[in-house]
Scaffold this active site. Structure first.
Site, PDB file in Angstrom:
ATOM      1  N   CYS A   7      -5.835   2.541   5.523  1.00  0.00           N
ATOM      2  CA  CYS A   7      -5.931   3.807   4.785  1.00  0.00           C
ATOM      3  C   CYS A   7      -7.400   4.143   4.582  1.00  0.00           C
ATOM      4  CB  CYS A   7      -5.196   3.712   3.452  1.00  0.00           C
ATOM      5  SG  CYS A   7      -3.441   3.484   3.611  1.00  0.00           S
ATOM      6  N   HIS A  63      -1.723  -3.680   5.826  1.00  0.00           N
ATOM      7  CA  HIS A  63      -1.340  -3.188   7.146  1.00  0.00           C
ATOM      8  C   HIS A  63      -2.562  -2.918   7.999  1.00  0.00           C
ATOM      9  CE1 HIS A  63      -2.304   1.127   6.363  1.00  0.00           C
ATOM     10  NE2 HIS A  63      -1.968   0.828   5.121  1.00  0.00           N
ATOM     11  N   ASP A  90       0.837   3.768   1.759  1.00  0.00           N
ATOM     12  CA  ASP A  90       0.910   4.373   3.089  1.00  0.00           C
ATOM     13  C   ASP A  90       2.357   4.570   3.558  1.00  0.00           C
ATOM     14  OD1 ASP A  90       0.842   4.536   6.097  1.00  0.00           O
ATOM     15  OD2 ASP A  90      -1.305   4.383   5.729  1.00  0.00           O
ATOM     16  N   CYS A 150       0.845  -1.188   0.000  1.00  0.00           N
ATOM     17  CA  CYS A 150       0.000   0.000   0.000  1.00  0.00           C
ATOM     18  C   CYS A 150       0.890   1.250   0.000  1.00  0.00           C
ATOM     19  CB  CYS A 150      -0.876  -0.025   1.250  1.00  0.00           C
ATOM     20  SG  CYS A 150      -1.980   1.383   1.440  1.00  0.00           S
TER      21      CYS A 150
END
Length: 484
Positions: free
Chosen positions: A217, A206, A140, A138
């Site tokens: 997210c 995550h 992030d 991701c």
């Protein structure tokens, strides 16, 4: 998949028997140096603003930048500061890009975990009968240290996703596999095709143990649903590879979860047929506590036992799941052991948990990964794709940076578009420069209102694929590099 409260890591100063504790001091020094530079940037600019008058203002500003930040500003910006004042927005973005460049340069000299030679890095994977391991993550910023901090696996290739949640493009990944296999058959790189080895594809999602119900997210649904969707994506990748082939290609898949509060990981262990389940995994935080006081050999044995126990759990009540090949078991053990070092580091310097659990990125990086930049929460890192694909993730990244201190002070969102080129292929640099600047224009068009009021600075940068290549900042026409 809620965290076990018994796995809370204490602040005891005993090192874990399997942790590479010798690197802890250098890692901490690296973080402190660059965190200090990032924190010093805004106060330095504020003070320089008051120096933008007088006959020798340019010299004083440049001397201050060199002393406080370790680099100087573009001369043309500083010398024009007597007309309308210092262009703080432009200098702020330039400063962020310059600090990023220093991280890349330092990774090949005095960084905490120096870049090792290619043979050593590949040797770690080849010991597990793996010639390439590619992870999709991701965008992030809390996953920025995935390669060299969280997993401690320098041979890992990280391909940033153009979507949130770690959803990779199957077609693009299939093309990457074909490219790797072509190199093996034609060039014998990294090993000849007749040497038994595998291509490993990993998906990384995550979650937060502090707030387990919080979505990843802005991804829809809970963590279990996200993990299940990623397992479907991995299965789709395996099926795509097998289409049109007489036998299944030598490919393994893994699903890895990262707790962004503690950097602990969950590895969903597959059986011999590649089958994984969202509720069956090895939790490194649990393993850390269970093995902290053991002798190294006993701790290593317990690590392997936890992997085989996960395989048995895959079989359900009947048990007896068929384990994966030995090389994949060794790779999983290597990932777990690398993460134990990160947990040990966090226990020593952060009392086992990051103080800032939310996103606090300072810039956006779009395009190819910058492997040397491994500083948590520094940047929202996403892959390049058509705007209709990457637009949502780009917007989420921009909104995250706009919530930060710099944006509240009126400073812009720095966006770095990074592309790699092959210095041995004629015209490669020019073509990638064109693609880089086209992507810059597309990003600026999407956020035209922000760009118009000076709230976004988009900068293109190229880099040769050869190890150690410097960043080449592009000018407006993609020809001349900007002076940094």
């Amino acid at each position: 998949m809620a965290p076990d409260p018994k796995t809370e890591i204490s602040s005891d100063r005993m090192h874990h028997p399997l942790a590479a504790s010798a690197n802890h001091g250098r890692l901490h020094a690296f973080e402190k140096v660059f965190e200090a530079k990032l924190e010093a940037l805004i106060p330095a600019l504020r003070e320089m603003q008051y120096q933008a008058m007088g006959p020798d203002h340019a010299r004083r500003i440049q001397a201050m930048a060199q002393d406080r930040l370790g680099f100087s500003w573009p001369d043309e910006v500083v010398e024009r500061s007597w007309v309308g004042g210092l262009d703080v927005r432009r200098l702020y973005a330039h400063g962020i890009f310059r600090i990023l460049s220093q991280m890349v340069e330092g990774a090949w000299s005095d960084c905490p975990a120096p870049m090792r030679d290619v043979e050593t890095v590949l040797g770690e994977l080849l010991d597990c009968d793996v010639h390439a391991m590619v992870a999709s993550a991701c965008p992030d910023g809390r996953l920025m240290g995935l390669k060299r901090l969280i997993l401690r696996l320098p041979g890992l290739q990280v391909r940033p996703c153009a979507r949130v949640g770690g959803f990779f493009d199957v077609d693009s990944q299939v093309e990457h596999w074909r490219y790797c296999e072509l190199l093996r058959h034609l060039e014998g790189v990294p090993v000849p095709a007749n040497v038994p080895s595998r291509y490993v594809k990993a998906c990384v999602y995550h979650f937060r143990s502090v707030q387990p119900a919080q979505p990843c997210c802005e991804a829809d649904g809970n963590i279990e649903n996200l993990a299940a969707s990623l397992l479907d994506r991995l299965q789709g990748f395996r099926e795509s590879l097998g289409n049109g082939l007489s036998r299944s290609p030598p490919v393994d898949t893994l699903l890895i979860g990262v707790d962004t509060d503690t950097d602990g990981i969950r590895i969903h262990v597959p059986d011999a047929h590649g089958r994984m389940r969202t509720d069956v995994f090895v939790d490194s935080a649990v393993l850390y506590r269970q093995t902290l006081s053991l002798e190294p050999r006993v701790a290593s044995l317990r690590l392997y036992q936890s992997i085989h126990q996960a395989v048995r759990d895959l079989g359900g009540e009947g048990g007896g799941g068929e384990p994966p090949r030995e090389g994949l078991v060794r790779l999983i053990a290597r990932l777990l052991q690398g993460n134990l070092s990160q947990l040990d580091y966090l226990r020593l310097y952060r009392d086992g948990r990051h103080a800032q659990g939310e996103r606090t990125e300072r810039l956006i990086i779009v395009g190819d990964a910058l492997d040397e930049v491994q500083l948590r929460n520094l940047a929202w890192c996403m892959g390049a794709a058509p705007m209709e694909v990457m637009g949502e993730a780009l917007d989420i990244g921009v909104q995250g940076v706009l919530k930060g201190e710099a944006a509240r002070l009126g400073l812009p969102v720095p966006v770095l578009v990074h592309r790699l080129y092959d210095a041995h292929v004629p015209g490669s640099r020019e073509r990638e420069a064109g693609r880089c600047l086209a992507l810059c224009r597309a990003i600026e068009d999407r956020h035209a209102a922000l760009v118009l009021k000076g709230g976004m600075v988009c900068q293109g940068v190229l880099r040769a694929r050869d190890a150690g290549g410097a960043l080449e900042f592009l000018g407006p026409r993609g020809q001349e590099p900007l002076r940094v």
